[in-house]
Design a protein around this motif. Structure first.
Motif, PDB file in Angstrom:
ATOM      1  N   ASP A  34     -59.963   7.075   5.838  1.00 11.86           N
ATOM      2  CA  ASP A  34     -60.080   8.520   5.687  1.00 11.86           C
ATOM      3  C   ASP A  34     -59.359   9.182   6.858  1.00 11.86           C
ATOM      4  O   ASP A  34     -59.845   9.183   7.993  1.00 11.86           O
ATOM      5  CB  ASP A  34     -61.554   8.925   5.661  1.00 11.86           C
ATOM      6  CG  ASP A  34     -61.721  10.411   5.363  1.00 11.86           C
ATOM      7  OD1 ASP A  34     -60.696  11.082   5.145  1.00 11.86           O
ATOM      8  OD2 ASP A  34     -62.868  10.897   5.366  1.00 11.86           O
ATOM      9  N   TYR A  36     -58.901  12.174   7.600  1.00 11.45           N
ATOM     10  CA  TYR A  36     -59.575  13.335   8.191  1.00 11.45           C
ATOM     11  C   TYR A  36     -60.418  12.936   9.401  1.00 11.45           C
ATOM     12  O   TYR A  36     -60.679  13.753  10.286  1.00 11.45           O
ATOM     13  CB  TYR A  36     -60.447  14.027   7.148  1.00 11.45           C
ATOM     14  CG  TYR A  36     -59.678  14.930   6.223  1.00 11.45           C
ATOM     15  CD1 TYR A  36     -59.542  16.283   6.502  1.00 11.45           C
ATOM     16  CD2 TYR A  36     -59.054  14.427   5.085  1.00 11.45           C
ATOM     17  CE1 TYR A  36     -58.827  17.125   5.661  1.00 11.45           C
ATOM     18  CE2 TYR A  36     -58.338  15.257   4.234  1.00 11.45           C
ATOM     19  CZ  TYR A  36     -58.229  16.595   4.531  1.00 11.45           C
ATOM     20  OH  TYR A  36     -57.503  17.416   3.705  1.00 11.45           O
ATOM     21  N   ALA A  39     -58.350  13.361  12.504  1.00 10.78           N
ATOM     22  CA  ALA A  39     -57.728  14.662  12.728  1.00 10.78           C
ATOM     23  C   ALA A  39     -58.023  15.202  14.124  1.00 10.78           C
ATOM     24  O   ALA A  39     -57.123  15.679  14.823  1.00 10.78           O
ATOM     25  CB  ALA A  39     -58.201  15.649  11.654  1.00 10.78           C
ATOM     26  N   LEU A 108     -51.734  20.539  11.349  1.00 15.22           N
ATOM     27  CA  LEU A 108     -52.926  19.687  11.380  1.00 15.22           C
ATOM     28  C   LEU A 108     -54.191  20.534  11.493  1.00 15.22           C
ATOM     29  O   LEU A 108     -55.194  20.265  10.816  1.00 15.22           O
ATOM     30  CB  LEU A 108     -52.833  18.720  12.561  1.00 15.22           C
ATOM     31  CG  LEU A 108     -54.013  17.756  12.762  1.00 15.22           C
ATOM     32  CD1 LEU A 108     -54.106  16.794  11.593  1.00 15.22           C
ATOM     33  CD2 LEU A 108     -53.866  16.996  14.070  1.00 15.22           C
ATOM     34  N   THR A 112     -56.704  20.637   8.147  1.00 12.14           N
ATOM     35  CA  THR A 112     -57.933  19.851   8.314  1.00 12.14           C
ATOM     36  C   THR A 112     -59.083  20.684   8.870  1.00 12.14           C
ATOM     37  O   THR A 112     -60.134  20.138   9.206  1.00 12.14           O
ATOM     38  CB  THR A 112     -57.688  18.645   9.233  1.00 12.14           C
ATOM     39  OG1 THR A 112     -57.273  19.114  10.530  1.00 12.14           O
ATOM     40  CG2 THR A 112     -56.617  17.731   8.664  1.00 12.14           C
ATOM     41  N   GLU A 113     -58.847  21.995   8.986  1.00 13.27           N
ATOM     42  CA  GLU A 113     -59.893  22.928   9.426  1.00 13.27           C
ATOM     43  C   GLU A 113     -60.479  22.523  10.774  1.00 13.27           C
ATOM     44  O   GLU A 113     -61.697  22.448  10.954  1.00 13.27           O
ATOM     45  CB  GLU A 113     -61.001  23.015   8.365  1.00 13.27           C
ATOM     46  CG  GLU A 113     -60.507  23.527   7.020  1.00 13.27           C
ATOM     47  CD  GLU A 113     -61.608  23.599   5.988  1.00 13.27           C
ATOM     48  OE1 GLU A 113     -62.740  23.153   6.290  1.00 13.27           O
ATOM     49  OE2 GLU A 113     -61.353  24.084   4.873  1.00 13.27           O
ATOM     50  N   GLN A 114     -59.594  22.299  11.731  1.00 18.15           N
ATOM     51  CA  GLN A 114     -60.035  21.980  13.080  1.00 18.15           C
ATOM     52  C   GLN A 114     -60.393  23.257  13.835  1.00 18.15           C
ATOM     53  O   GLN A 114     -60.264  24.371  13.315  1.00 18.15           O
ATOM     54  CB  GLN A 114     -58.935  21.214  13.821  1.00 18.15           C
ATOM     55  CG  GLN A 114     -58.614  19.862  13.224  1.00 18.15           C
ATOM     56  CD  GLN A 114     -59.803  18.928  13.232  1.00 18.15           C
ATOM     57  OE1 GLN A 114     -60.437  18.729  14.261  1.00 18.15           O
ATOM     58  NE2 GLN A 114     -60.116  18.366  12.068  1.00 18.15           N
TER      59      GLN A 114
END
Length: 232
Positions: A34, A36, A39, A108, A112-114
């Motif tokens: 995965d 994510y 990330a 990124l 990936t909603e960081q």
């Protein structure tokens, strides 16, 4: 012949890698992680690289300033010119890498909603990279005040820069561009294969990205042929 041999080796390696992926995929051996989960560490890693590039640029920028301020003649002047040119090349590379990594970090973070903090870092460093690029270019005029170097805002910058270059510099430019073109085309082909395999293995179609890469390859080759044909 040497270039053809190198391309053939790359295609063989790419085919072997593709066959291996397909074998593992068809036999249900391939285990995909995965992405994510990686990330956040990846965002930290890219941020660290950006900081390192800024430090590296600052060191090389100061190197050029120190050399310029020294009164030199004869062999010392020739040696100093070599030091400045290498430092200038390092700074040009640093600013270019910063631009690419900033865009990578921004992508990124958004996809990936960081944390918003990473997006802020990418935007700030993107602005800083443009400022650093401008300072690097200005330093080039200080390094060679006797040469009529064109401004970067000049619409014919590339042609004018080539016109003021001597035969040795033109040879180096041509050699670098030729090798870069060969490497770029080879890497684009590998990218298409990787995107195709990724699409087949994961089920996430990368068809849009594949066609973007194909369009870039077609455009660059058409542009090259048009320029070559115009000379005859």
């Amino acid at each position: 012949m040497k270039t053809f041999f190198q391309l053939a080796i790359r295609f063989v390696i790419g085919g072997a890698v593709g066959y291996t992926f397909m074998y593992f995929y068809l036999n249900d051996i391939l285990i995909l992680p995965d992405l994510y989960e990686f990330a956040f560490p990846a965002a930290l890693f890219l941020t660290a690289i950006l900081i390192g590039l800024m430090i590296w640029w600052s060191i090389r920028y100061r190197t050029i300033r120190k050399v310029i301020q020294q009164p030199l003649t004869g062999e010392a002047e020739d040696e100093a010119e070599g030091v400045m040119y290498r430092a200038y090349s390092d700074n040009s590379l640093a600013t270019t890498l910063m631009l690419f990594i900033c865009l990578g970090l921004m992508s990124l973070t958004l996809l990936t909603e960081q944390s918003f903090w990473f997006l802020s870092v990418s935007l700030i460093t993107l602005l800083v990279s443009f400022i650093m690029s401008h300072l690097t270019q200005r330093q080039l005029y200080i390094m060679y005040p006797e040469r009529n170097l064109p401004k970067t805002s000049d619409p014919d910058y590339a042609q004018r820069l080539l016109d003021v270059s001597d035969d040795g510099e033109k040879h180096v430019i041509l050699q670098g561009l030729y090798k870069t073109n060969i490497s770029t085309m080879s890497l684009f082909l590998v990218a298409i294969i990787v995107l195709l395999l990724y699409s087949m293995v994961t089920g996430n179609s990368q068809l849009f990205a594949i066609f973007i890469v194909i369009c870039i390859m077609a455009f660059t080759n058409i542009q090259y042929i048009r320029i070559v044909r115009a000379k005859n």
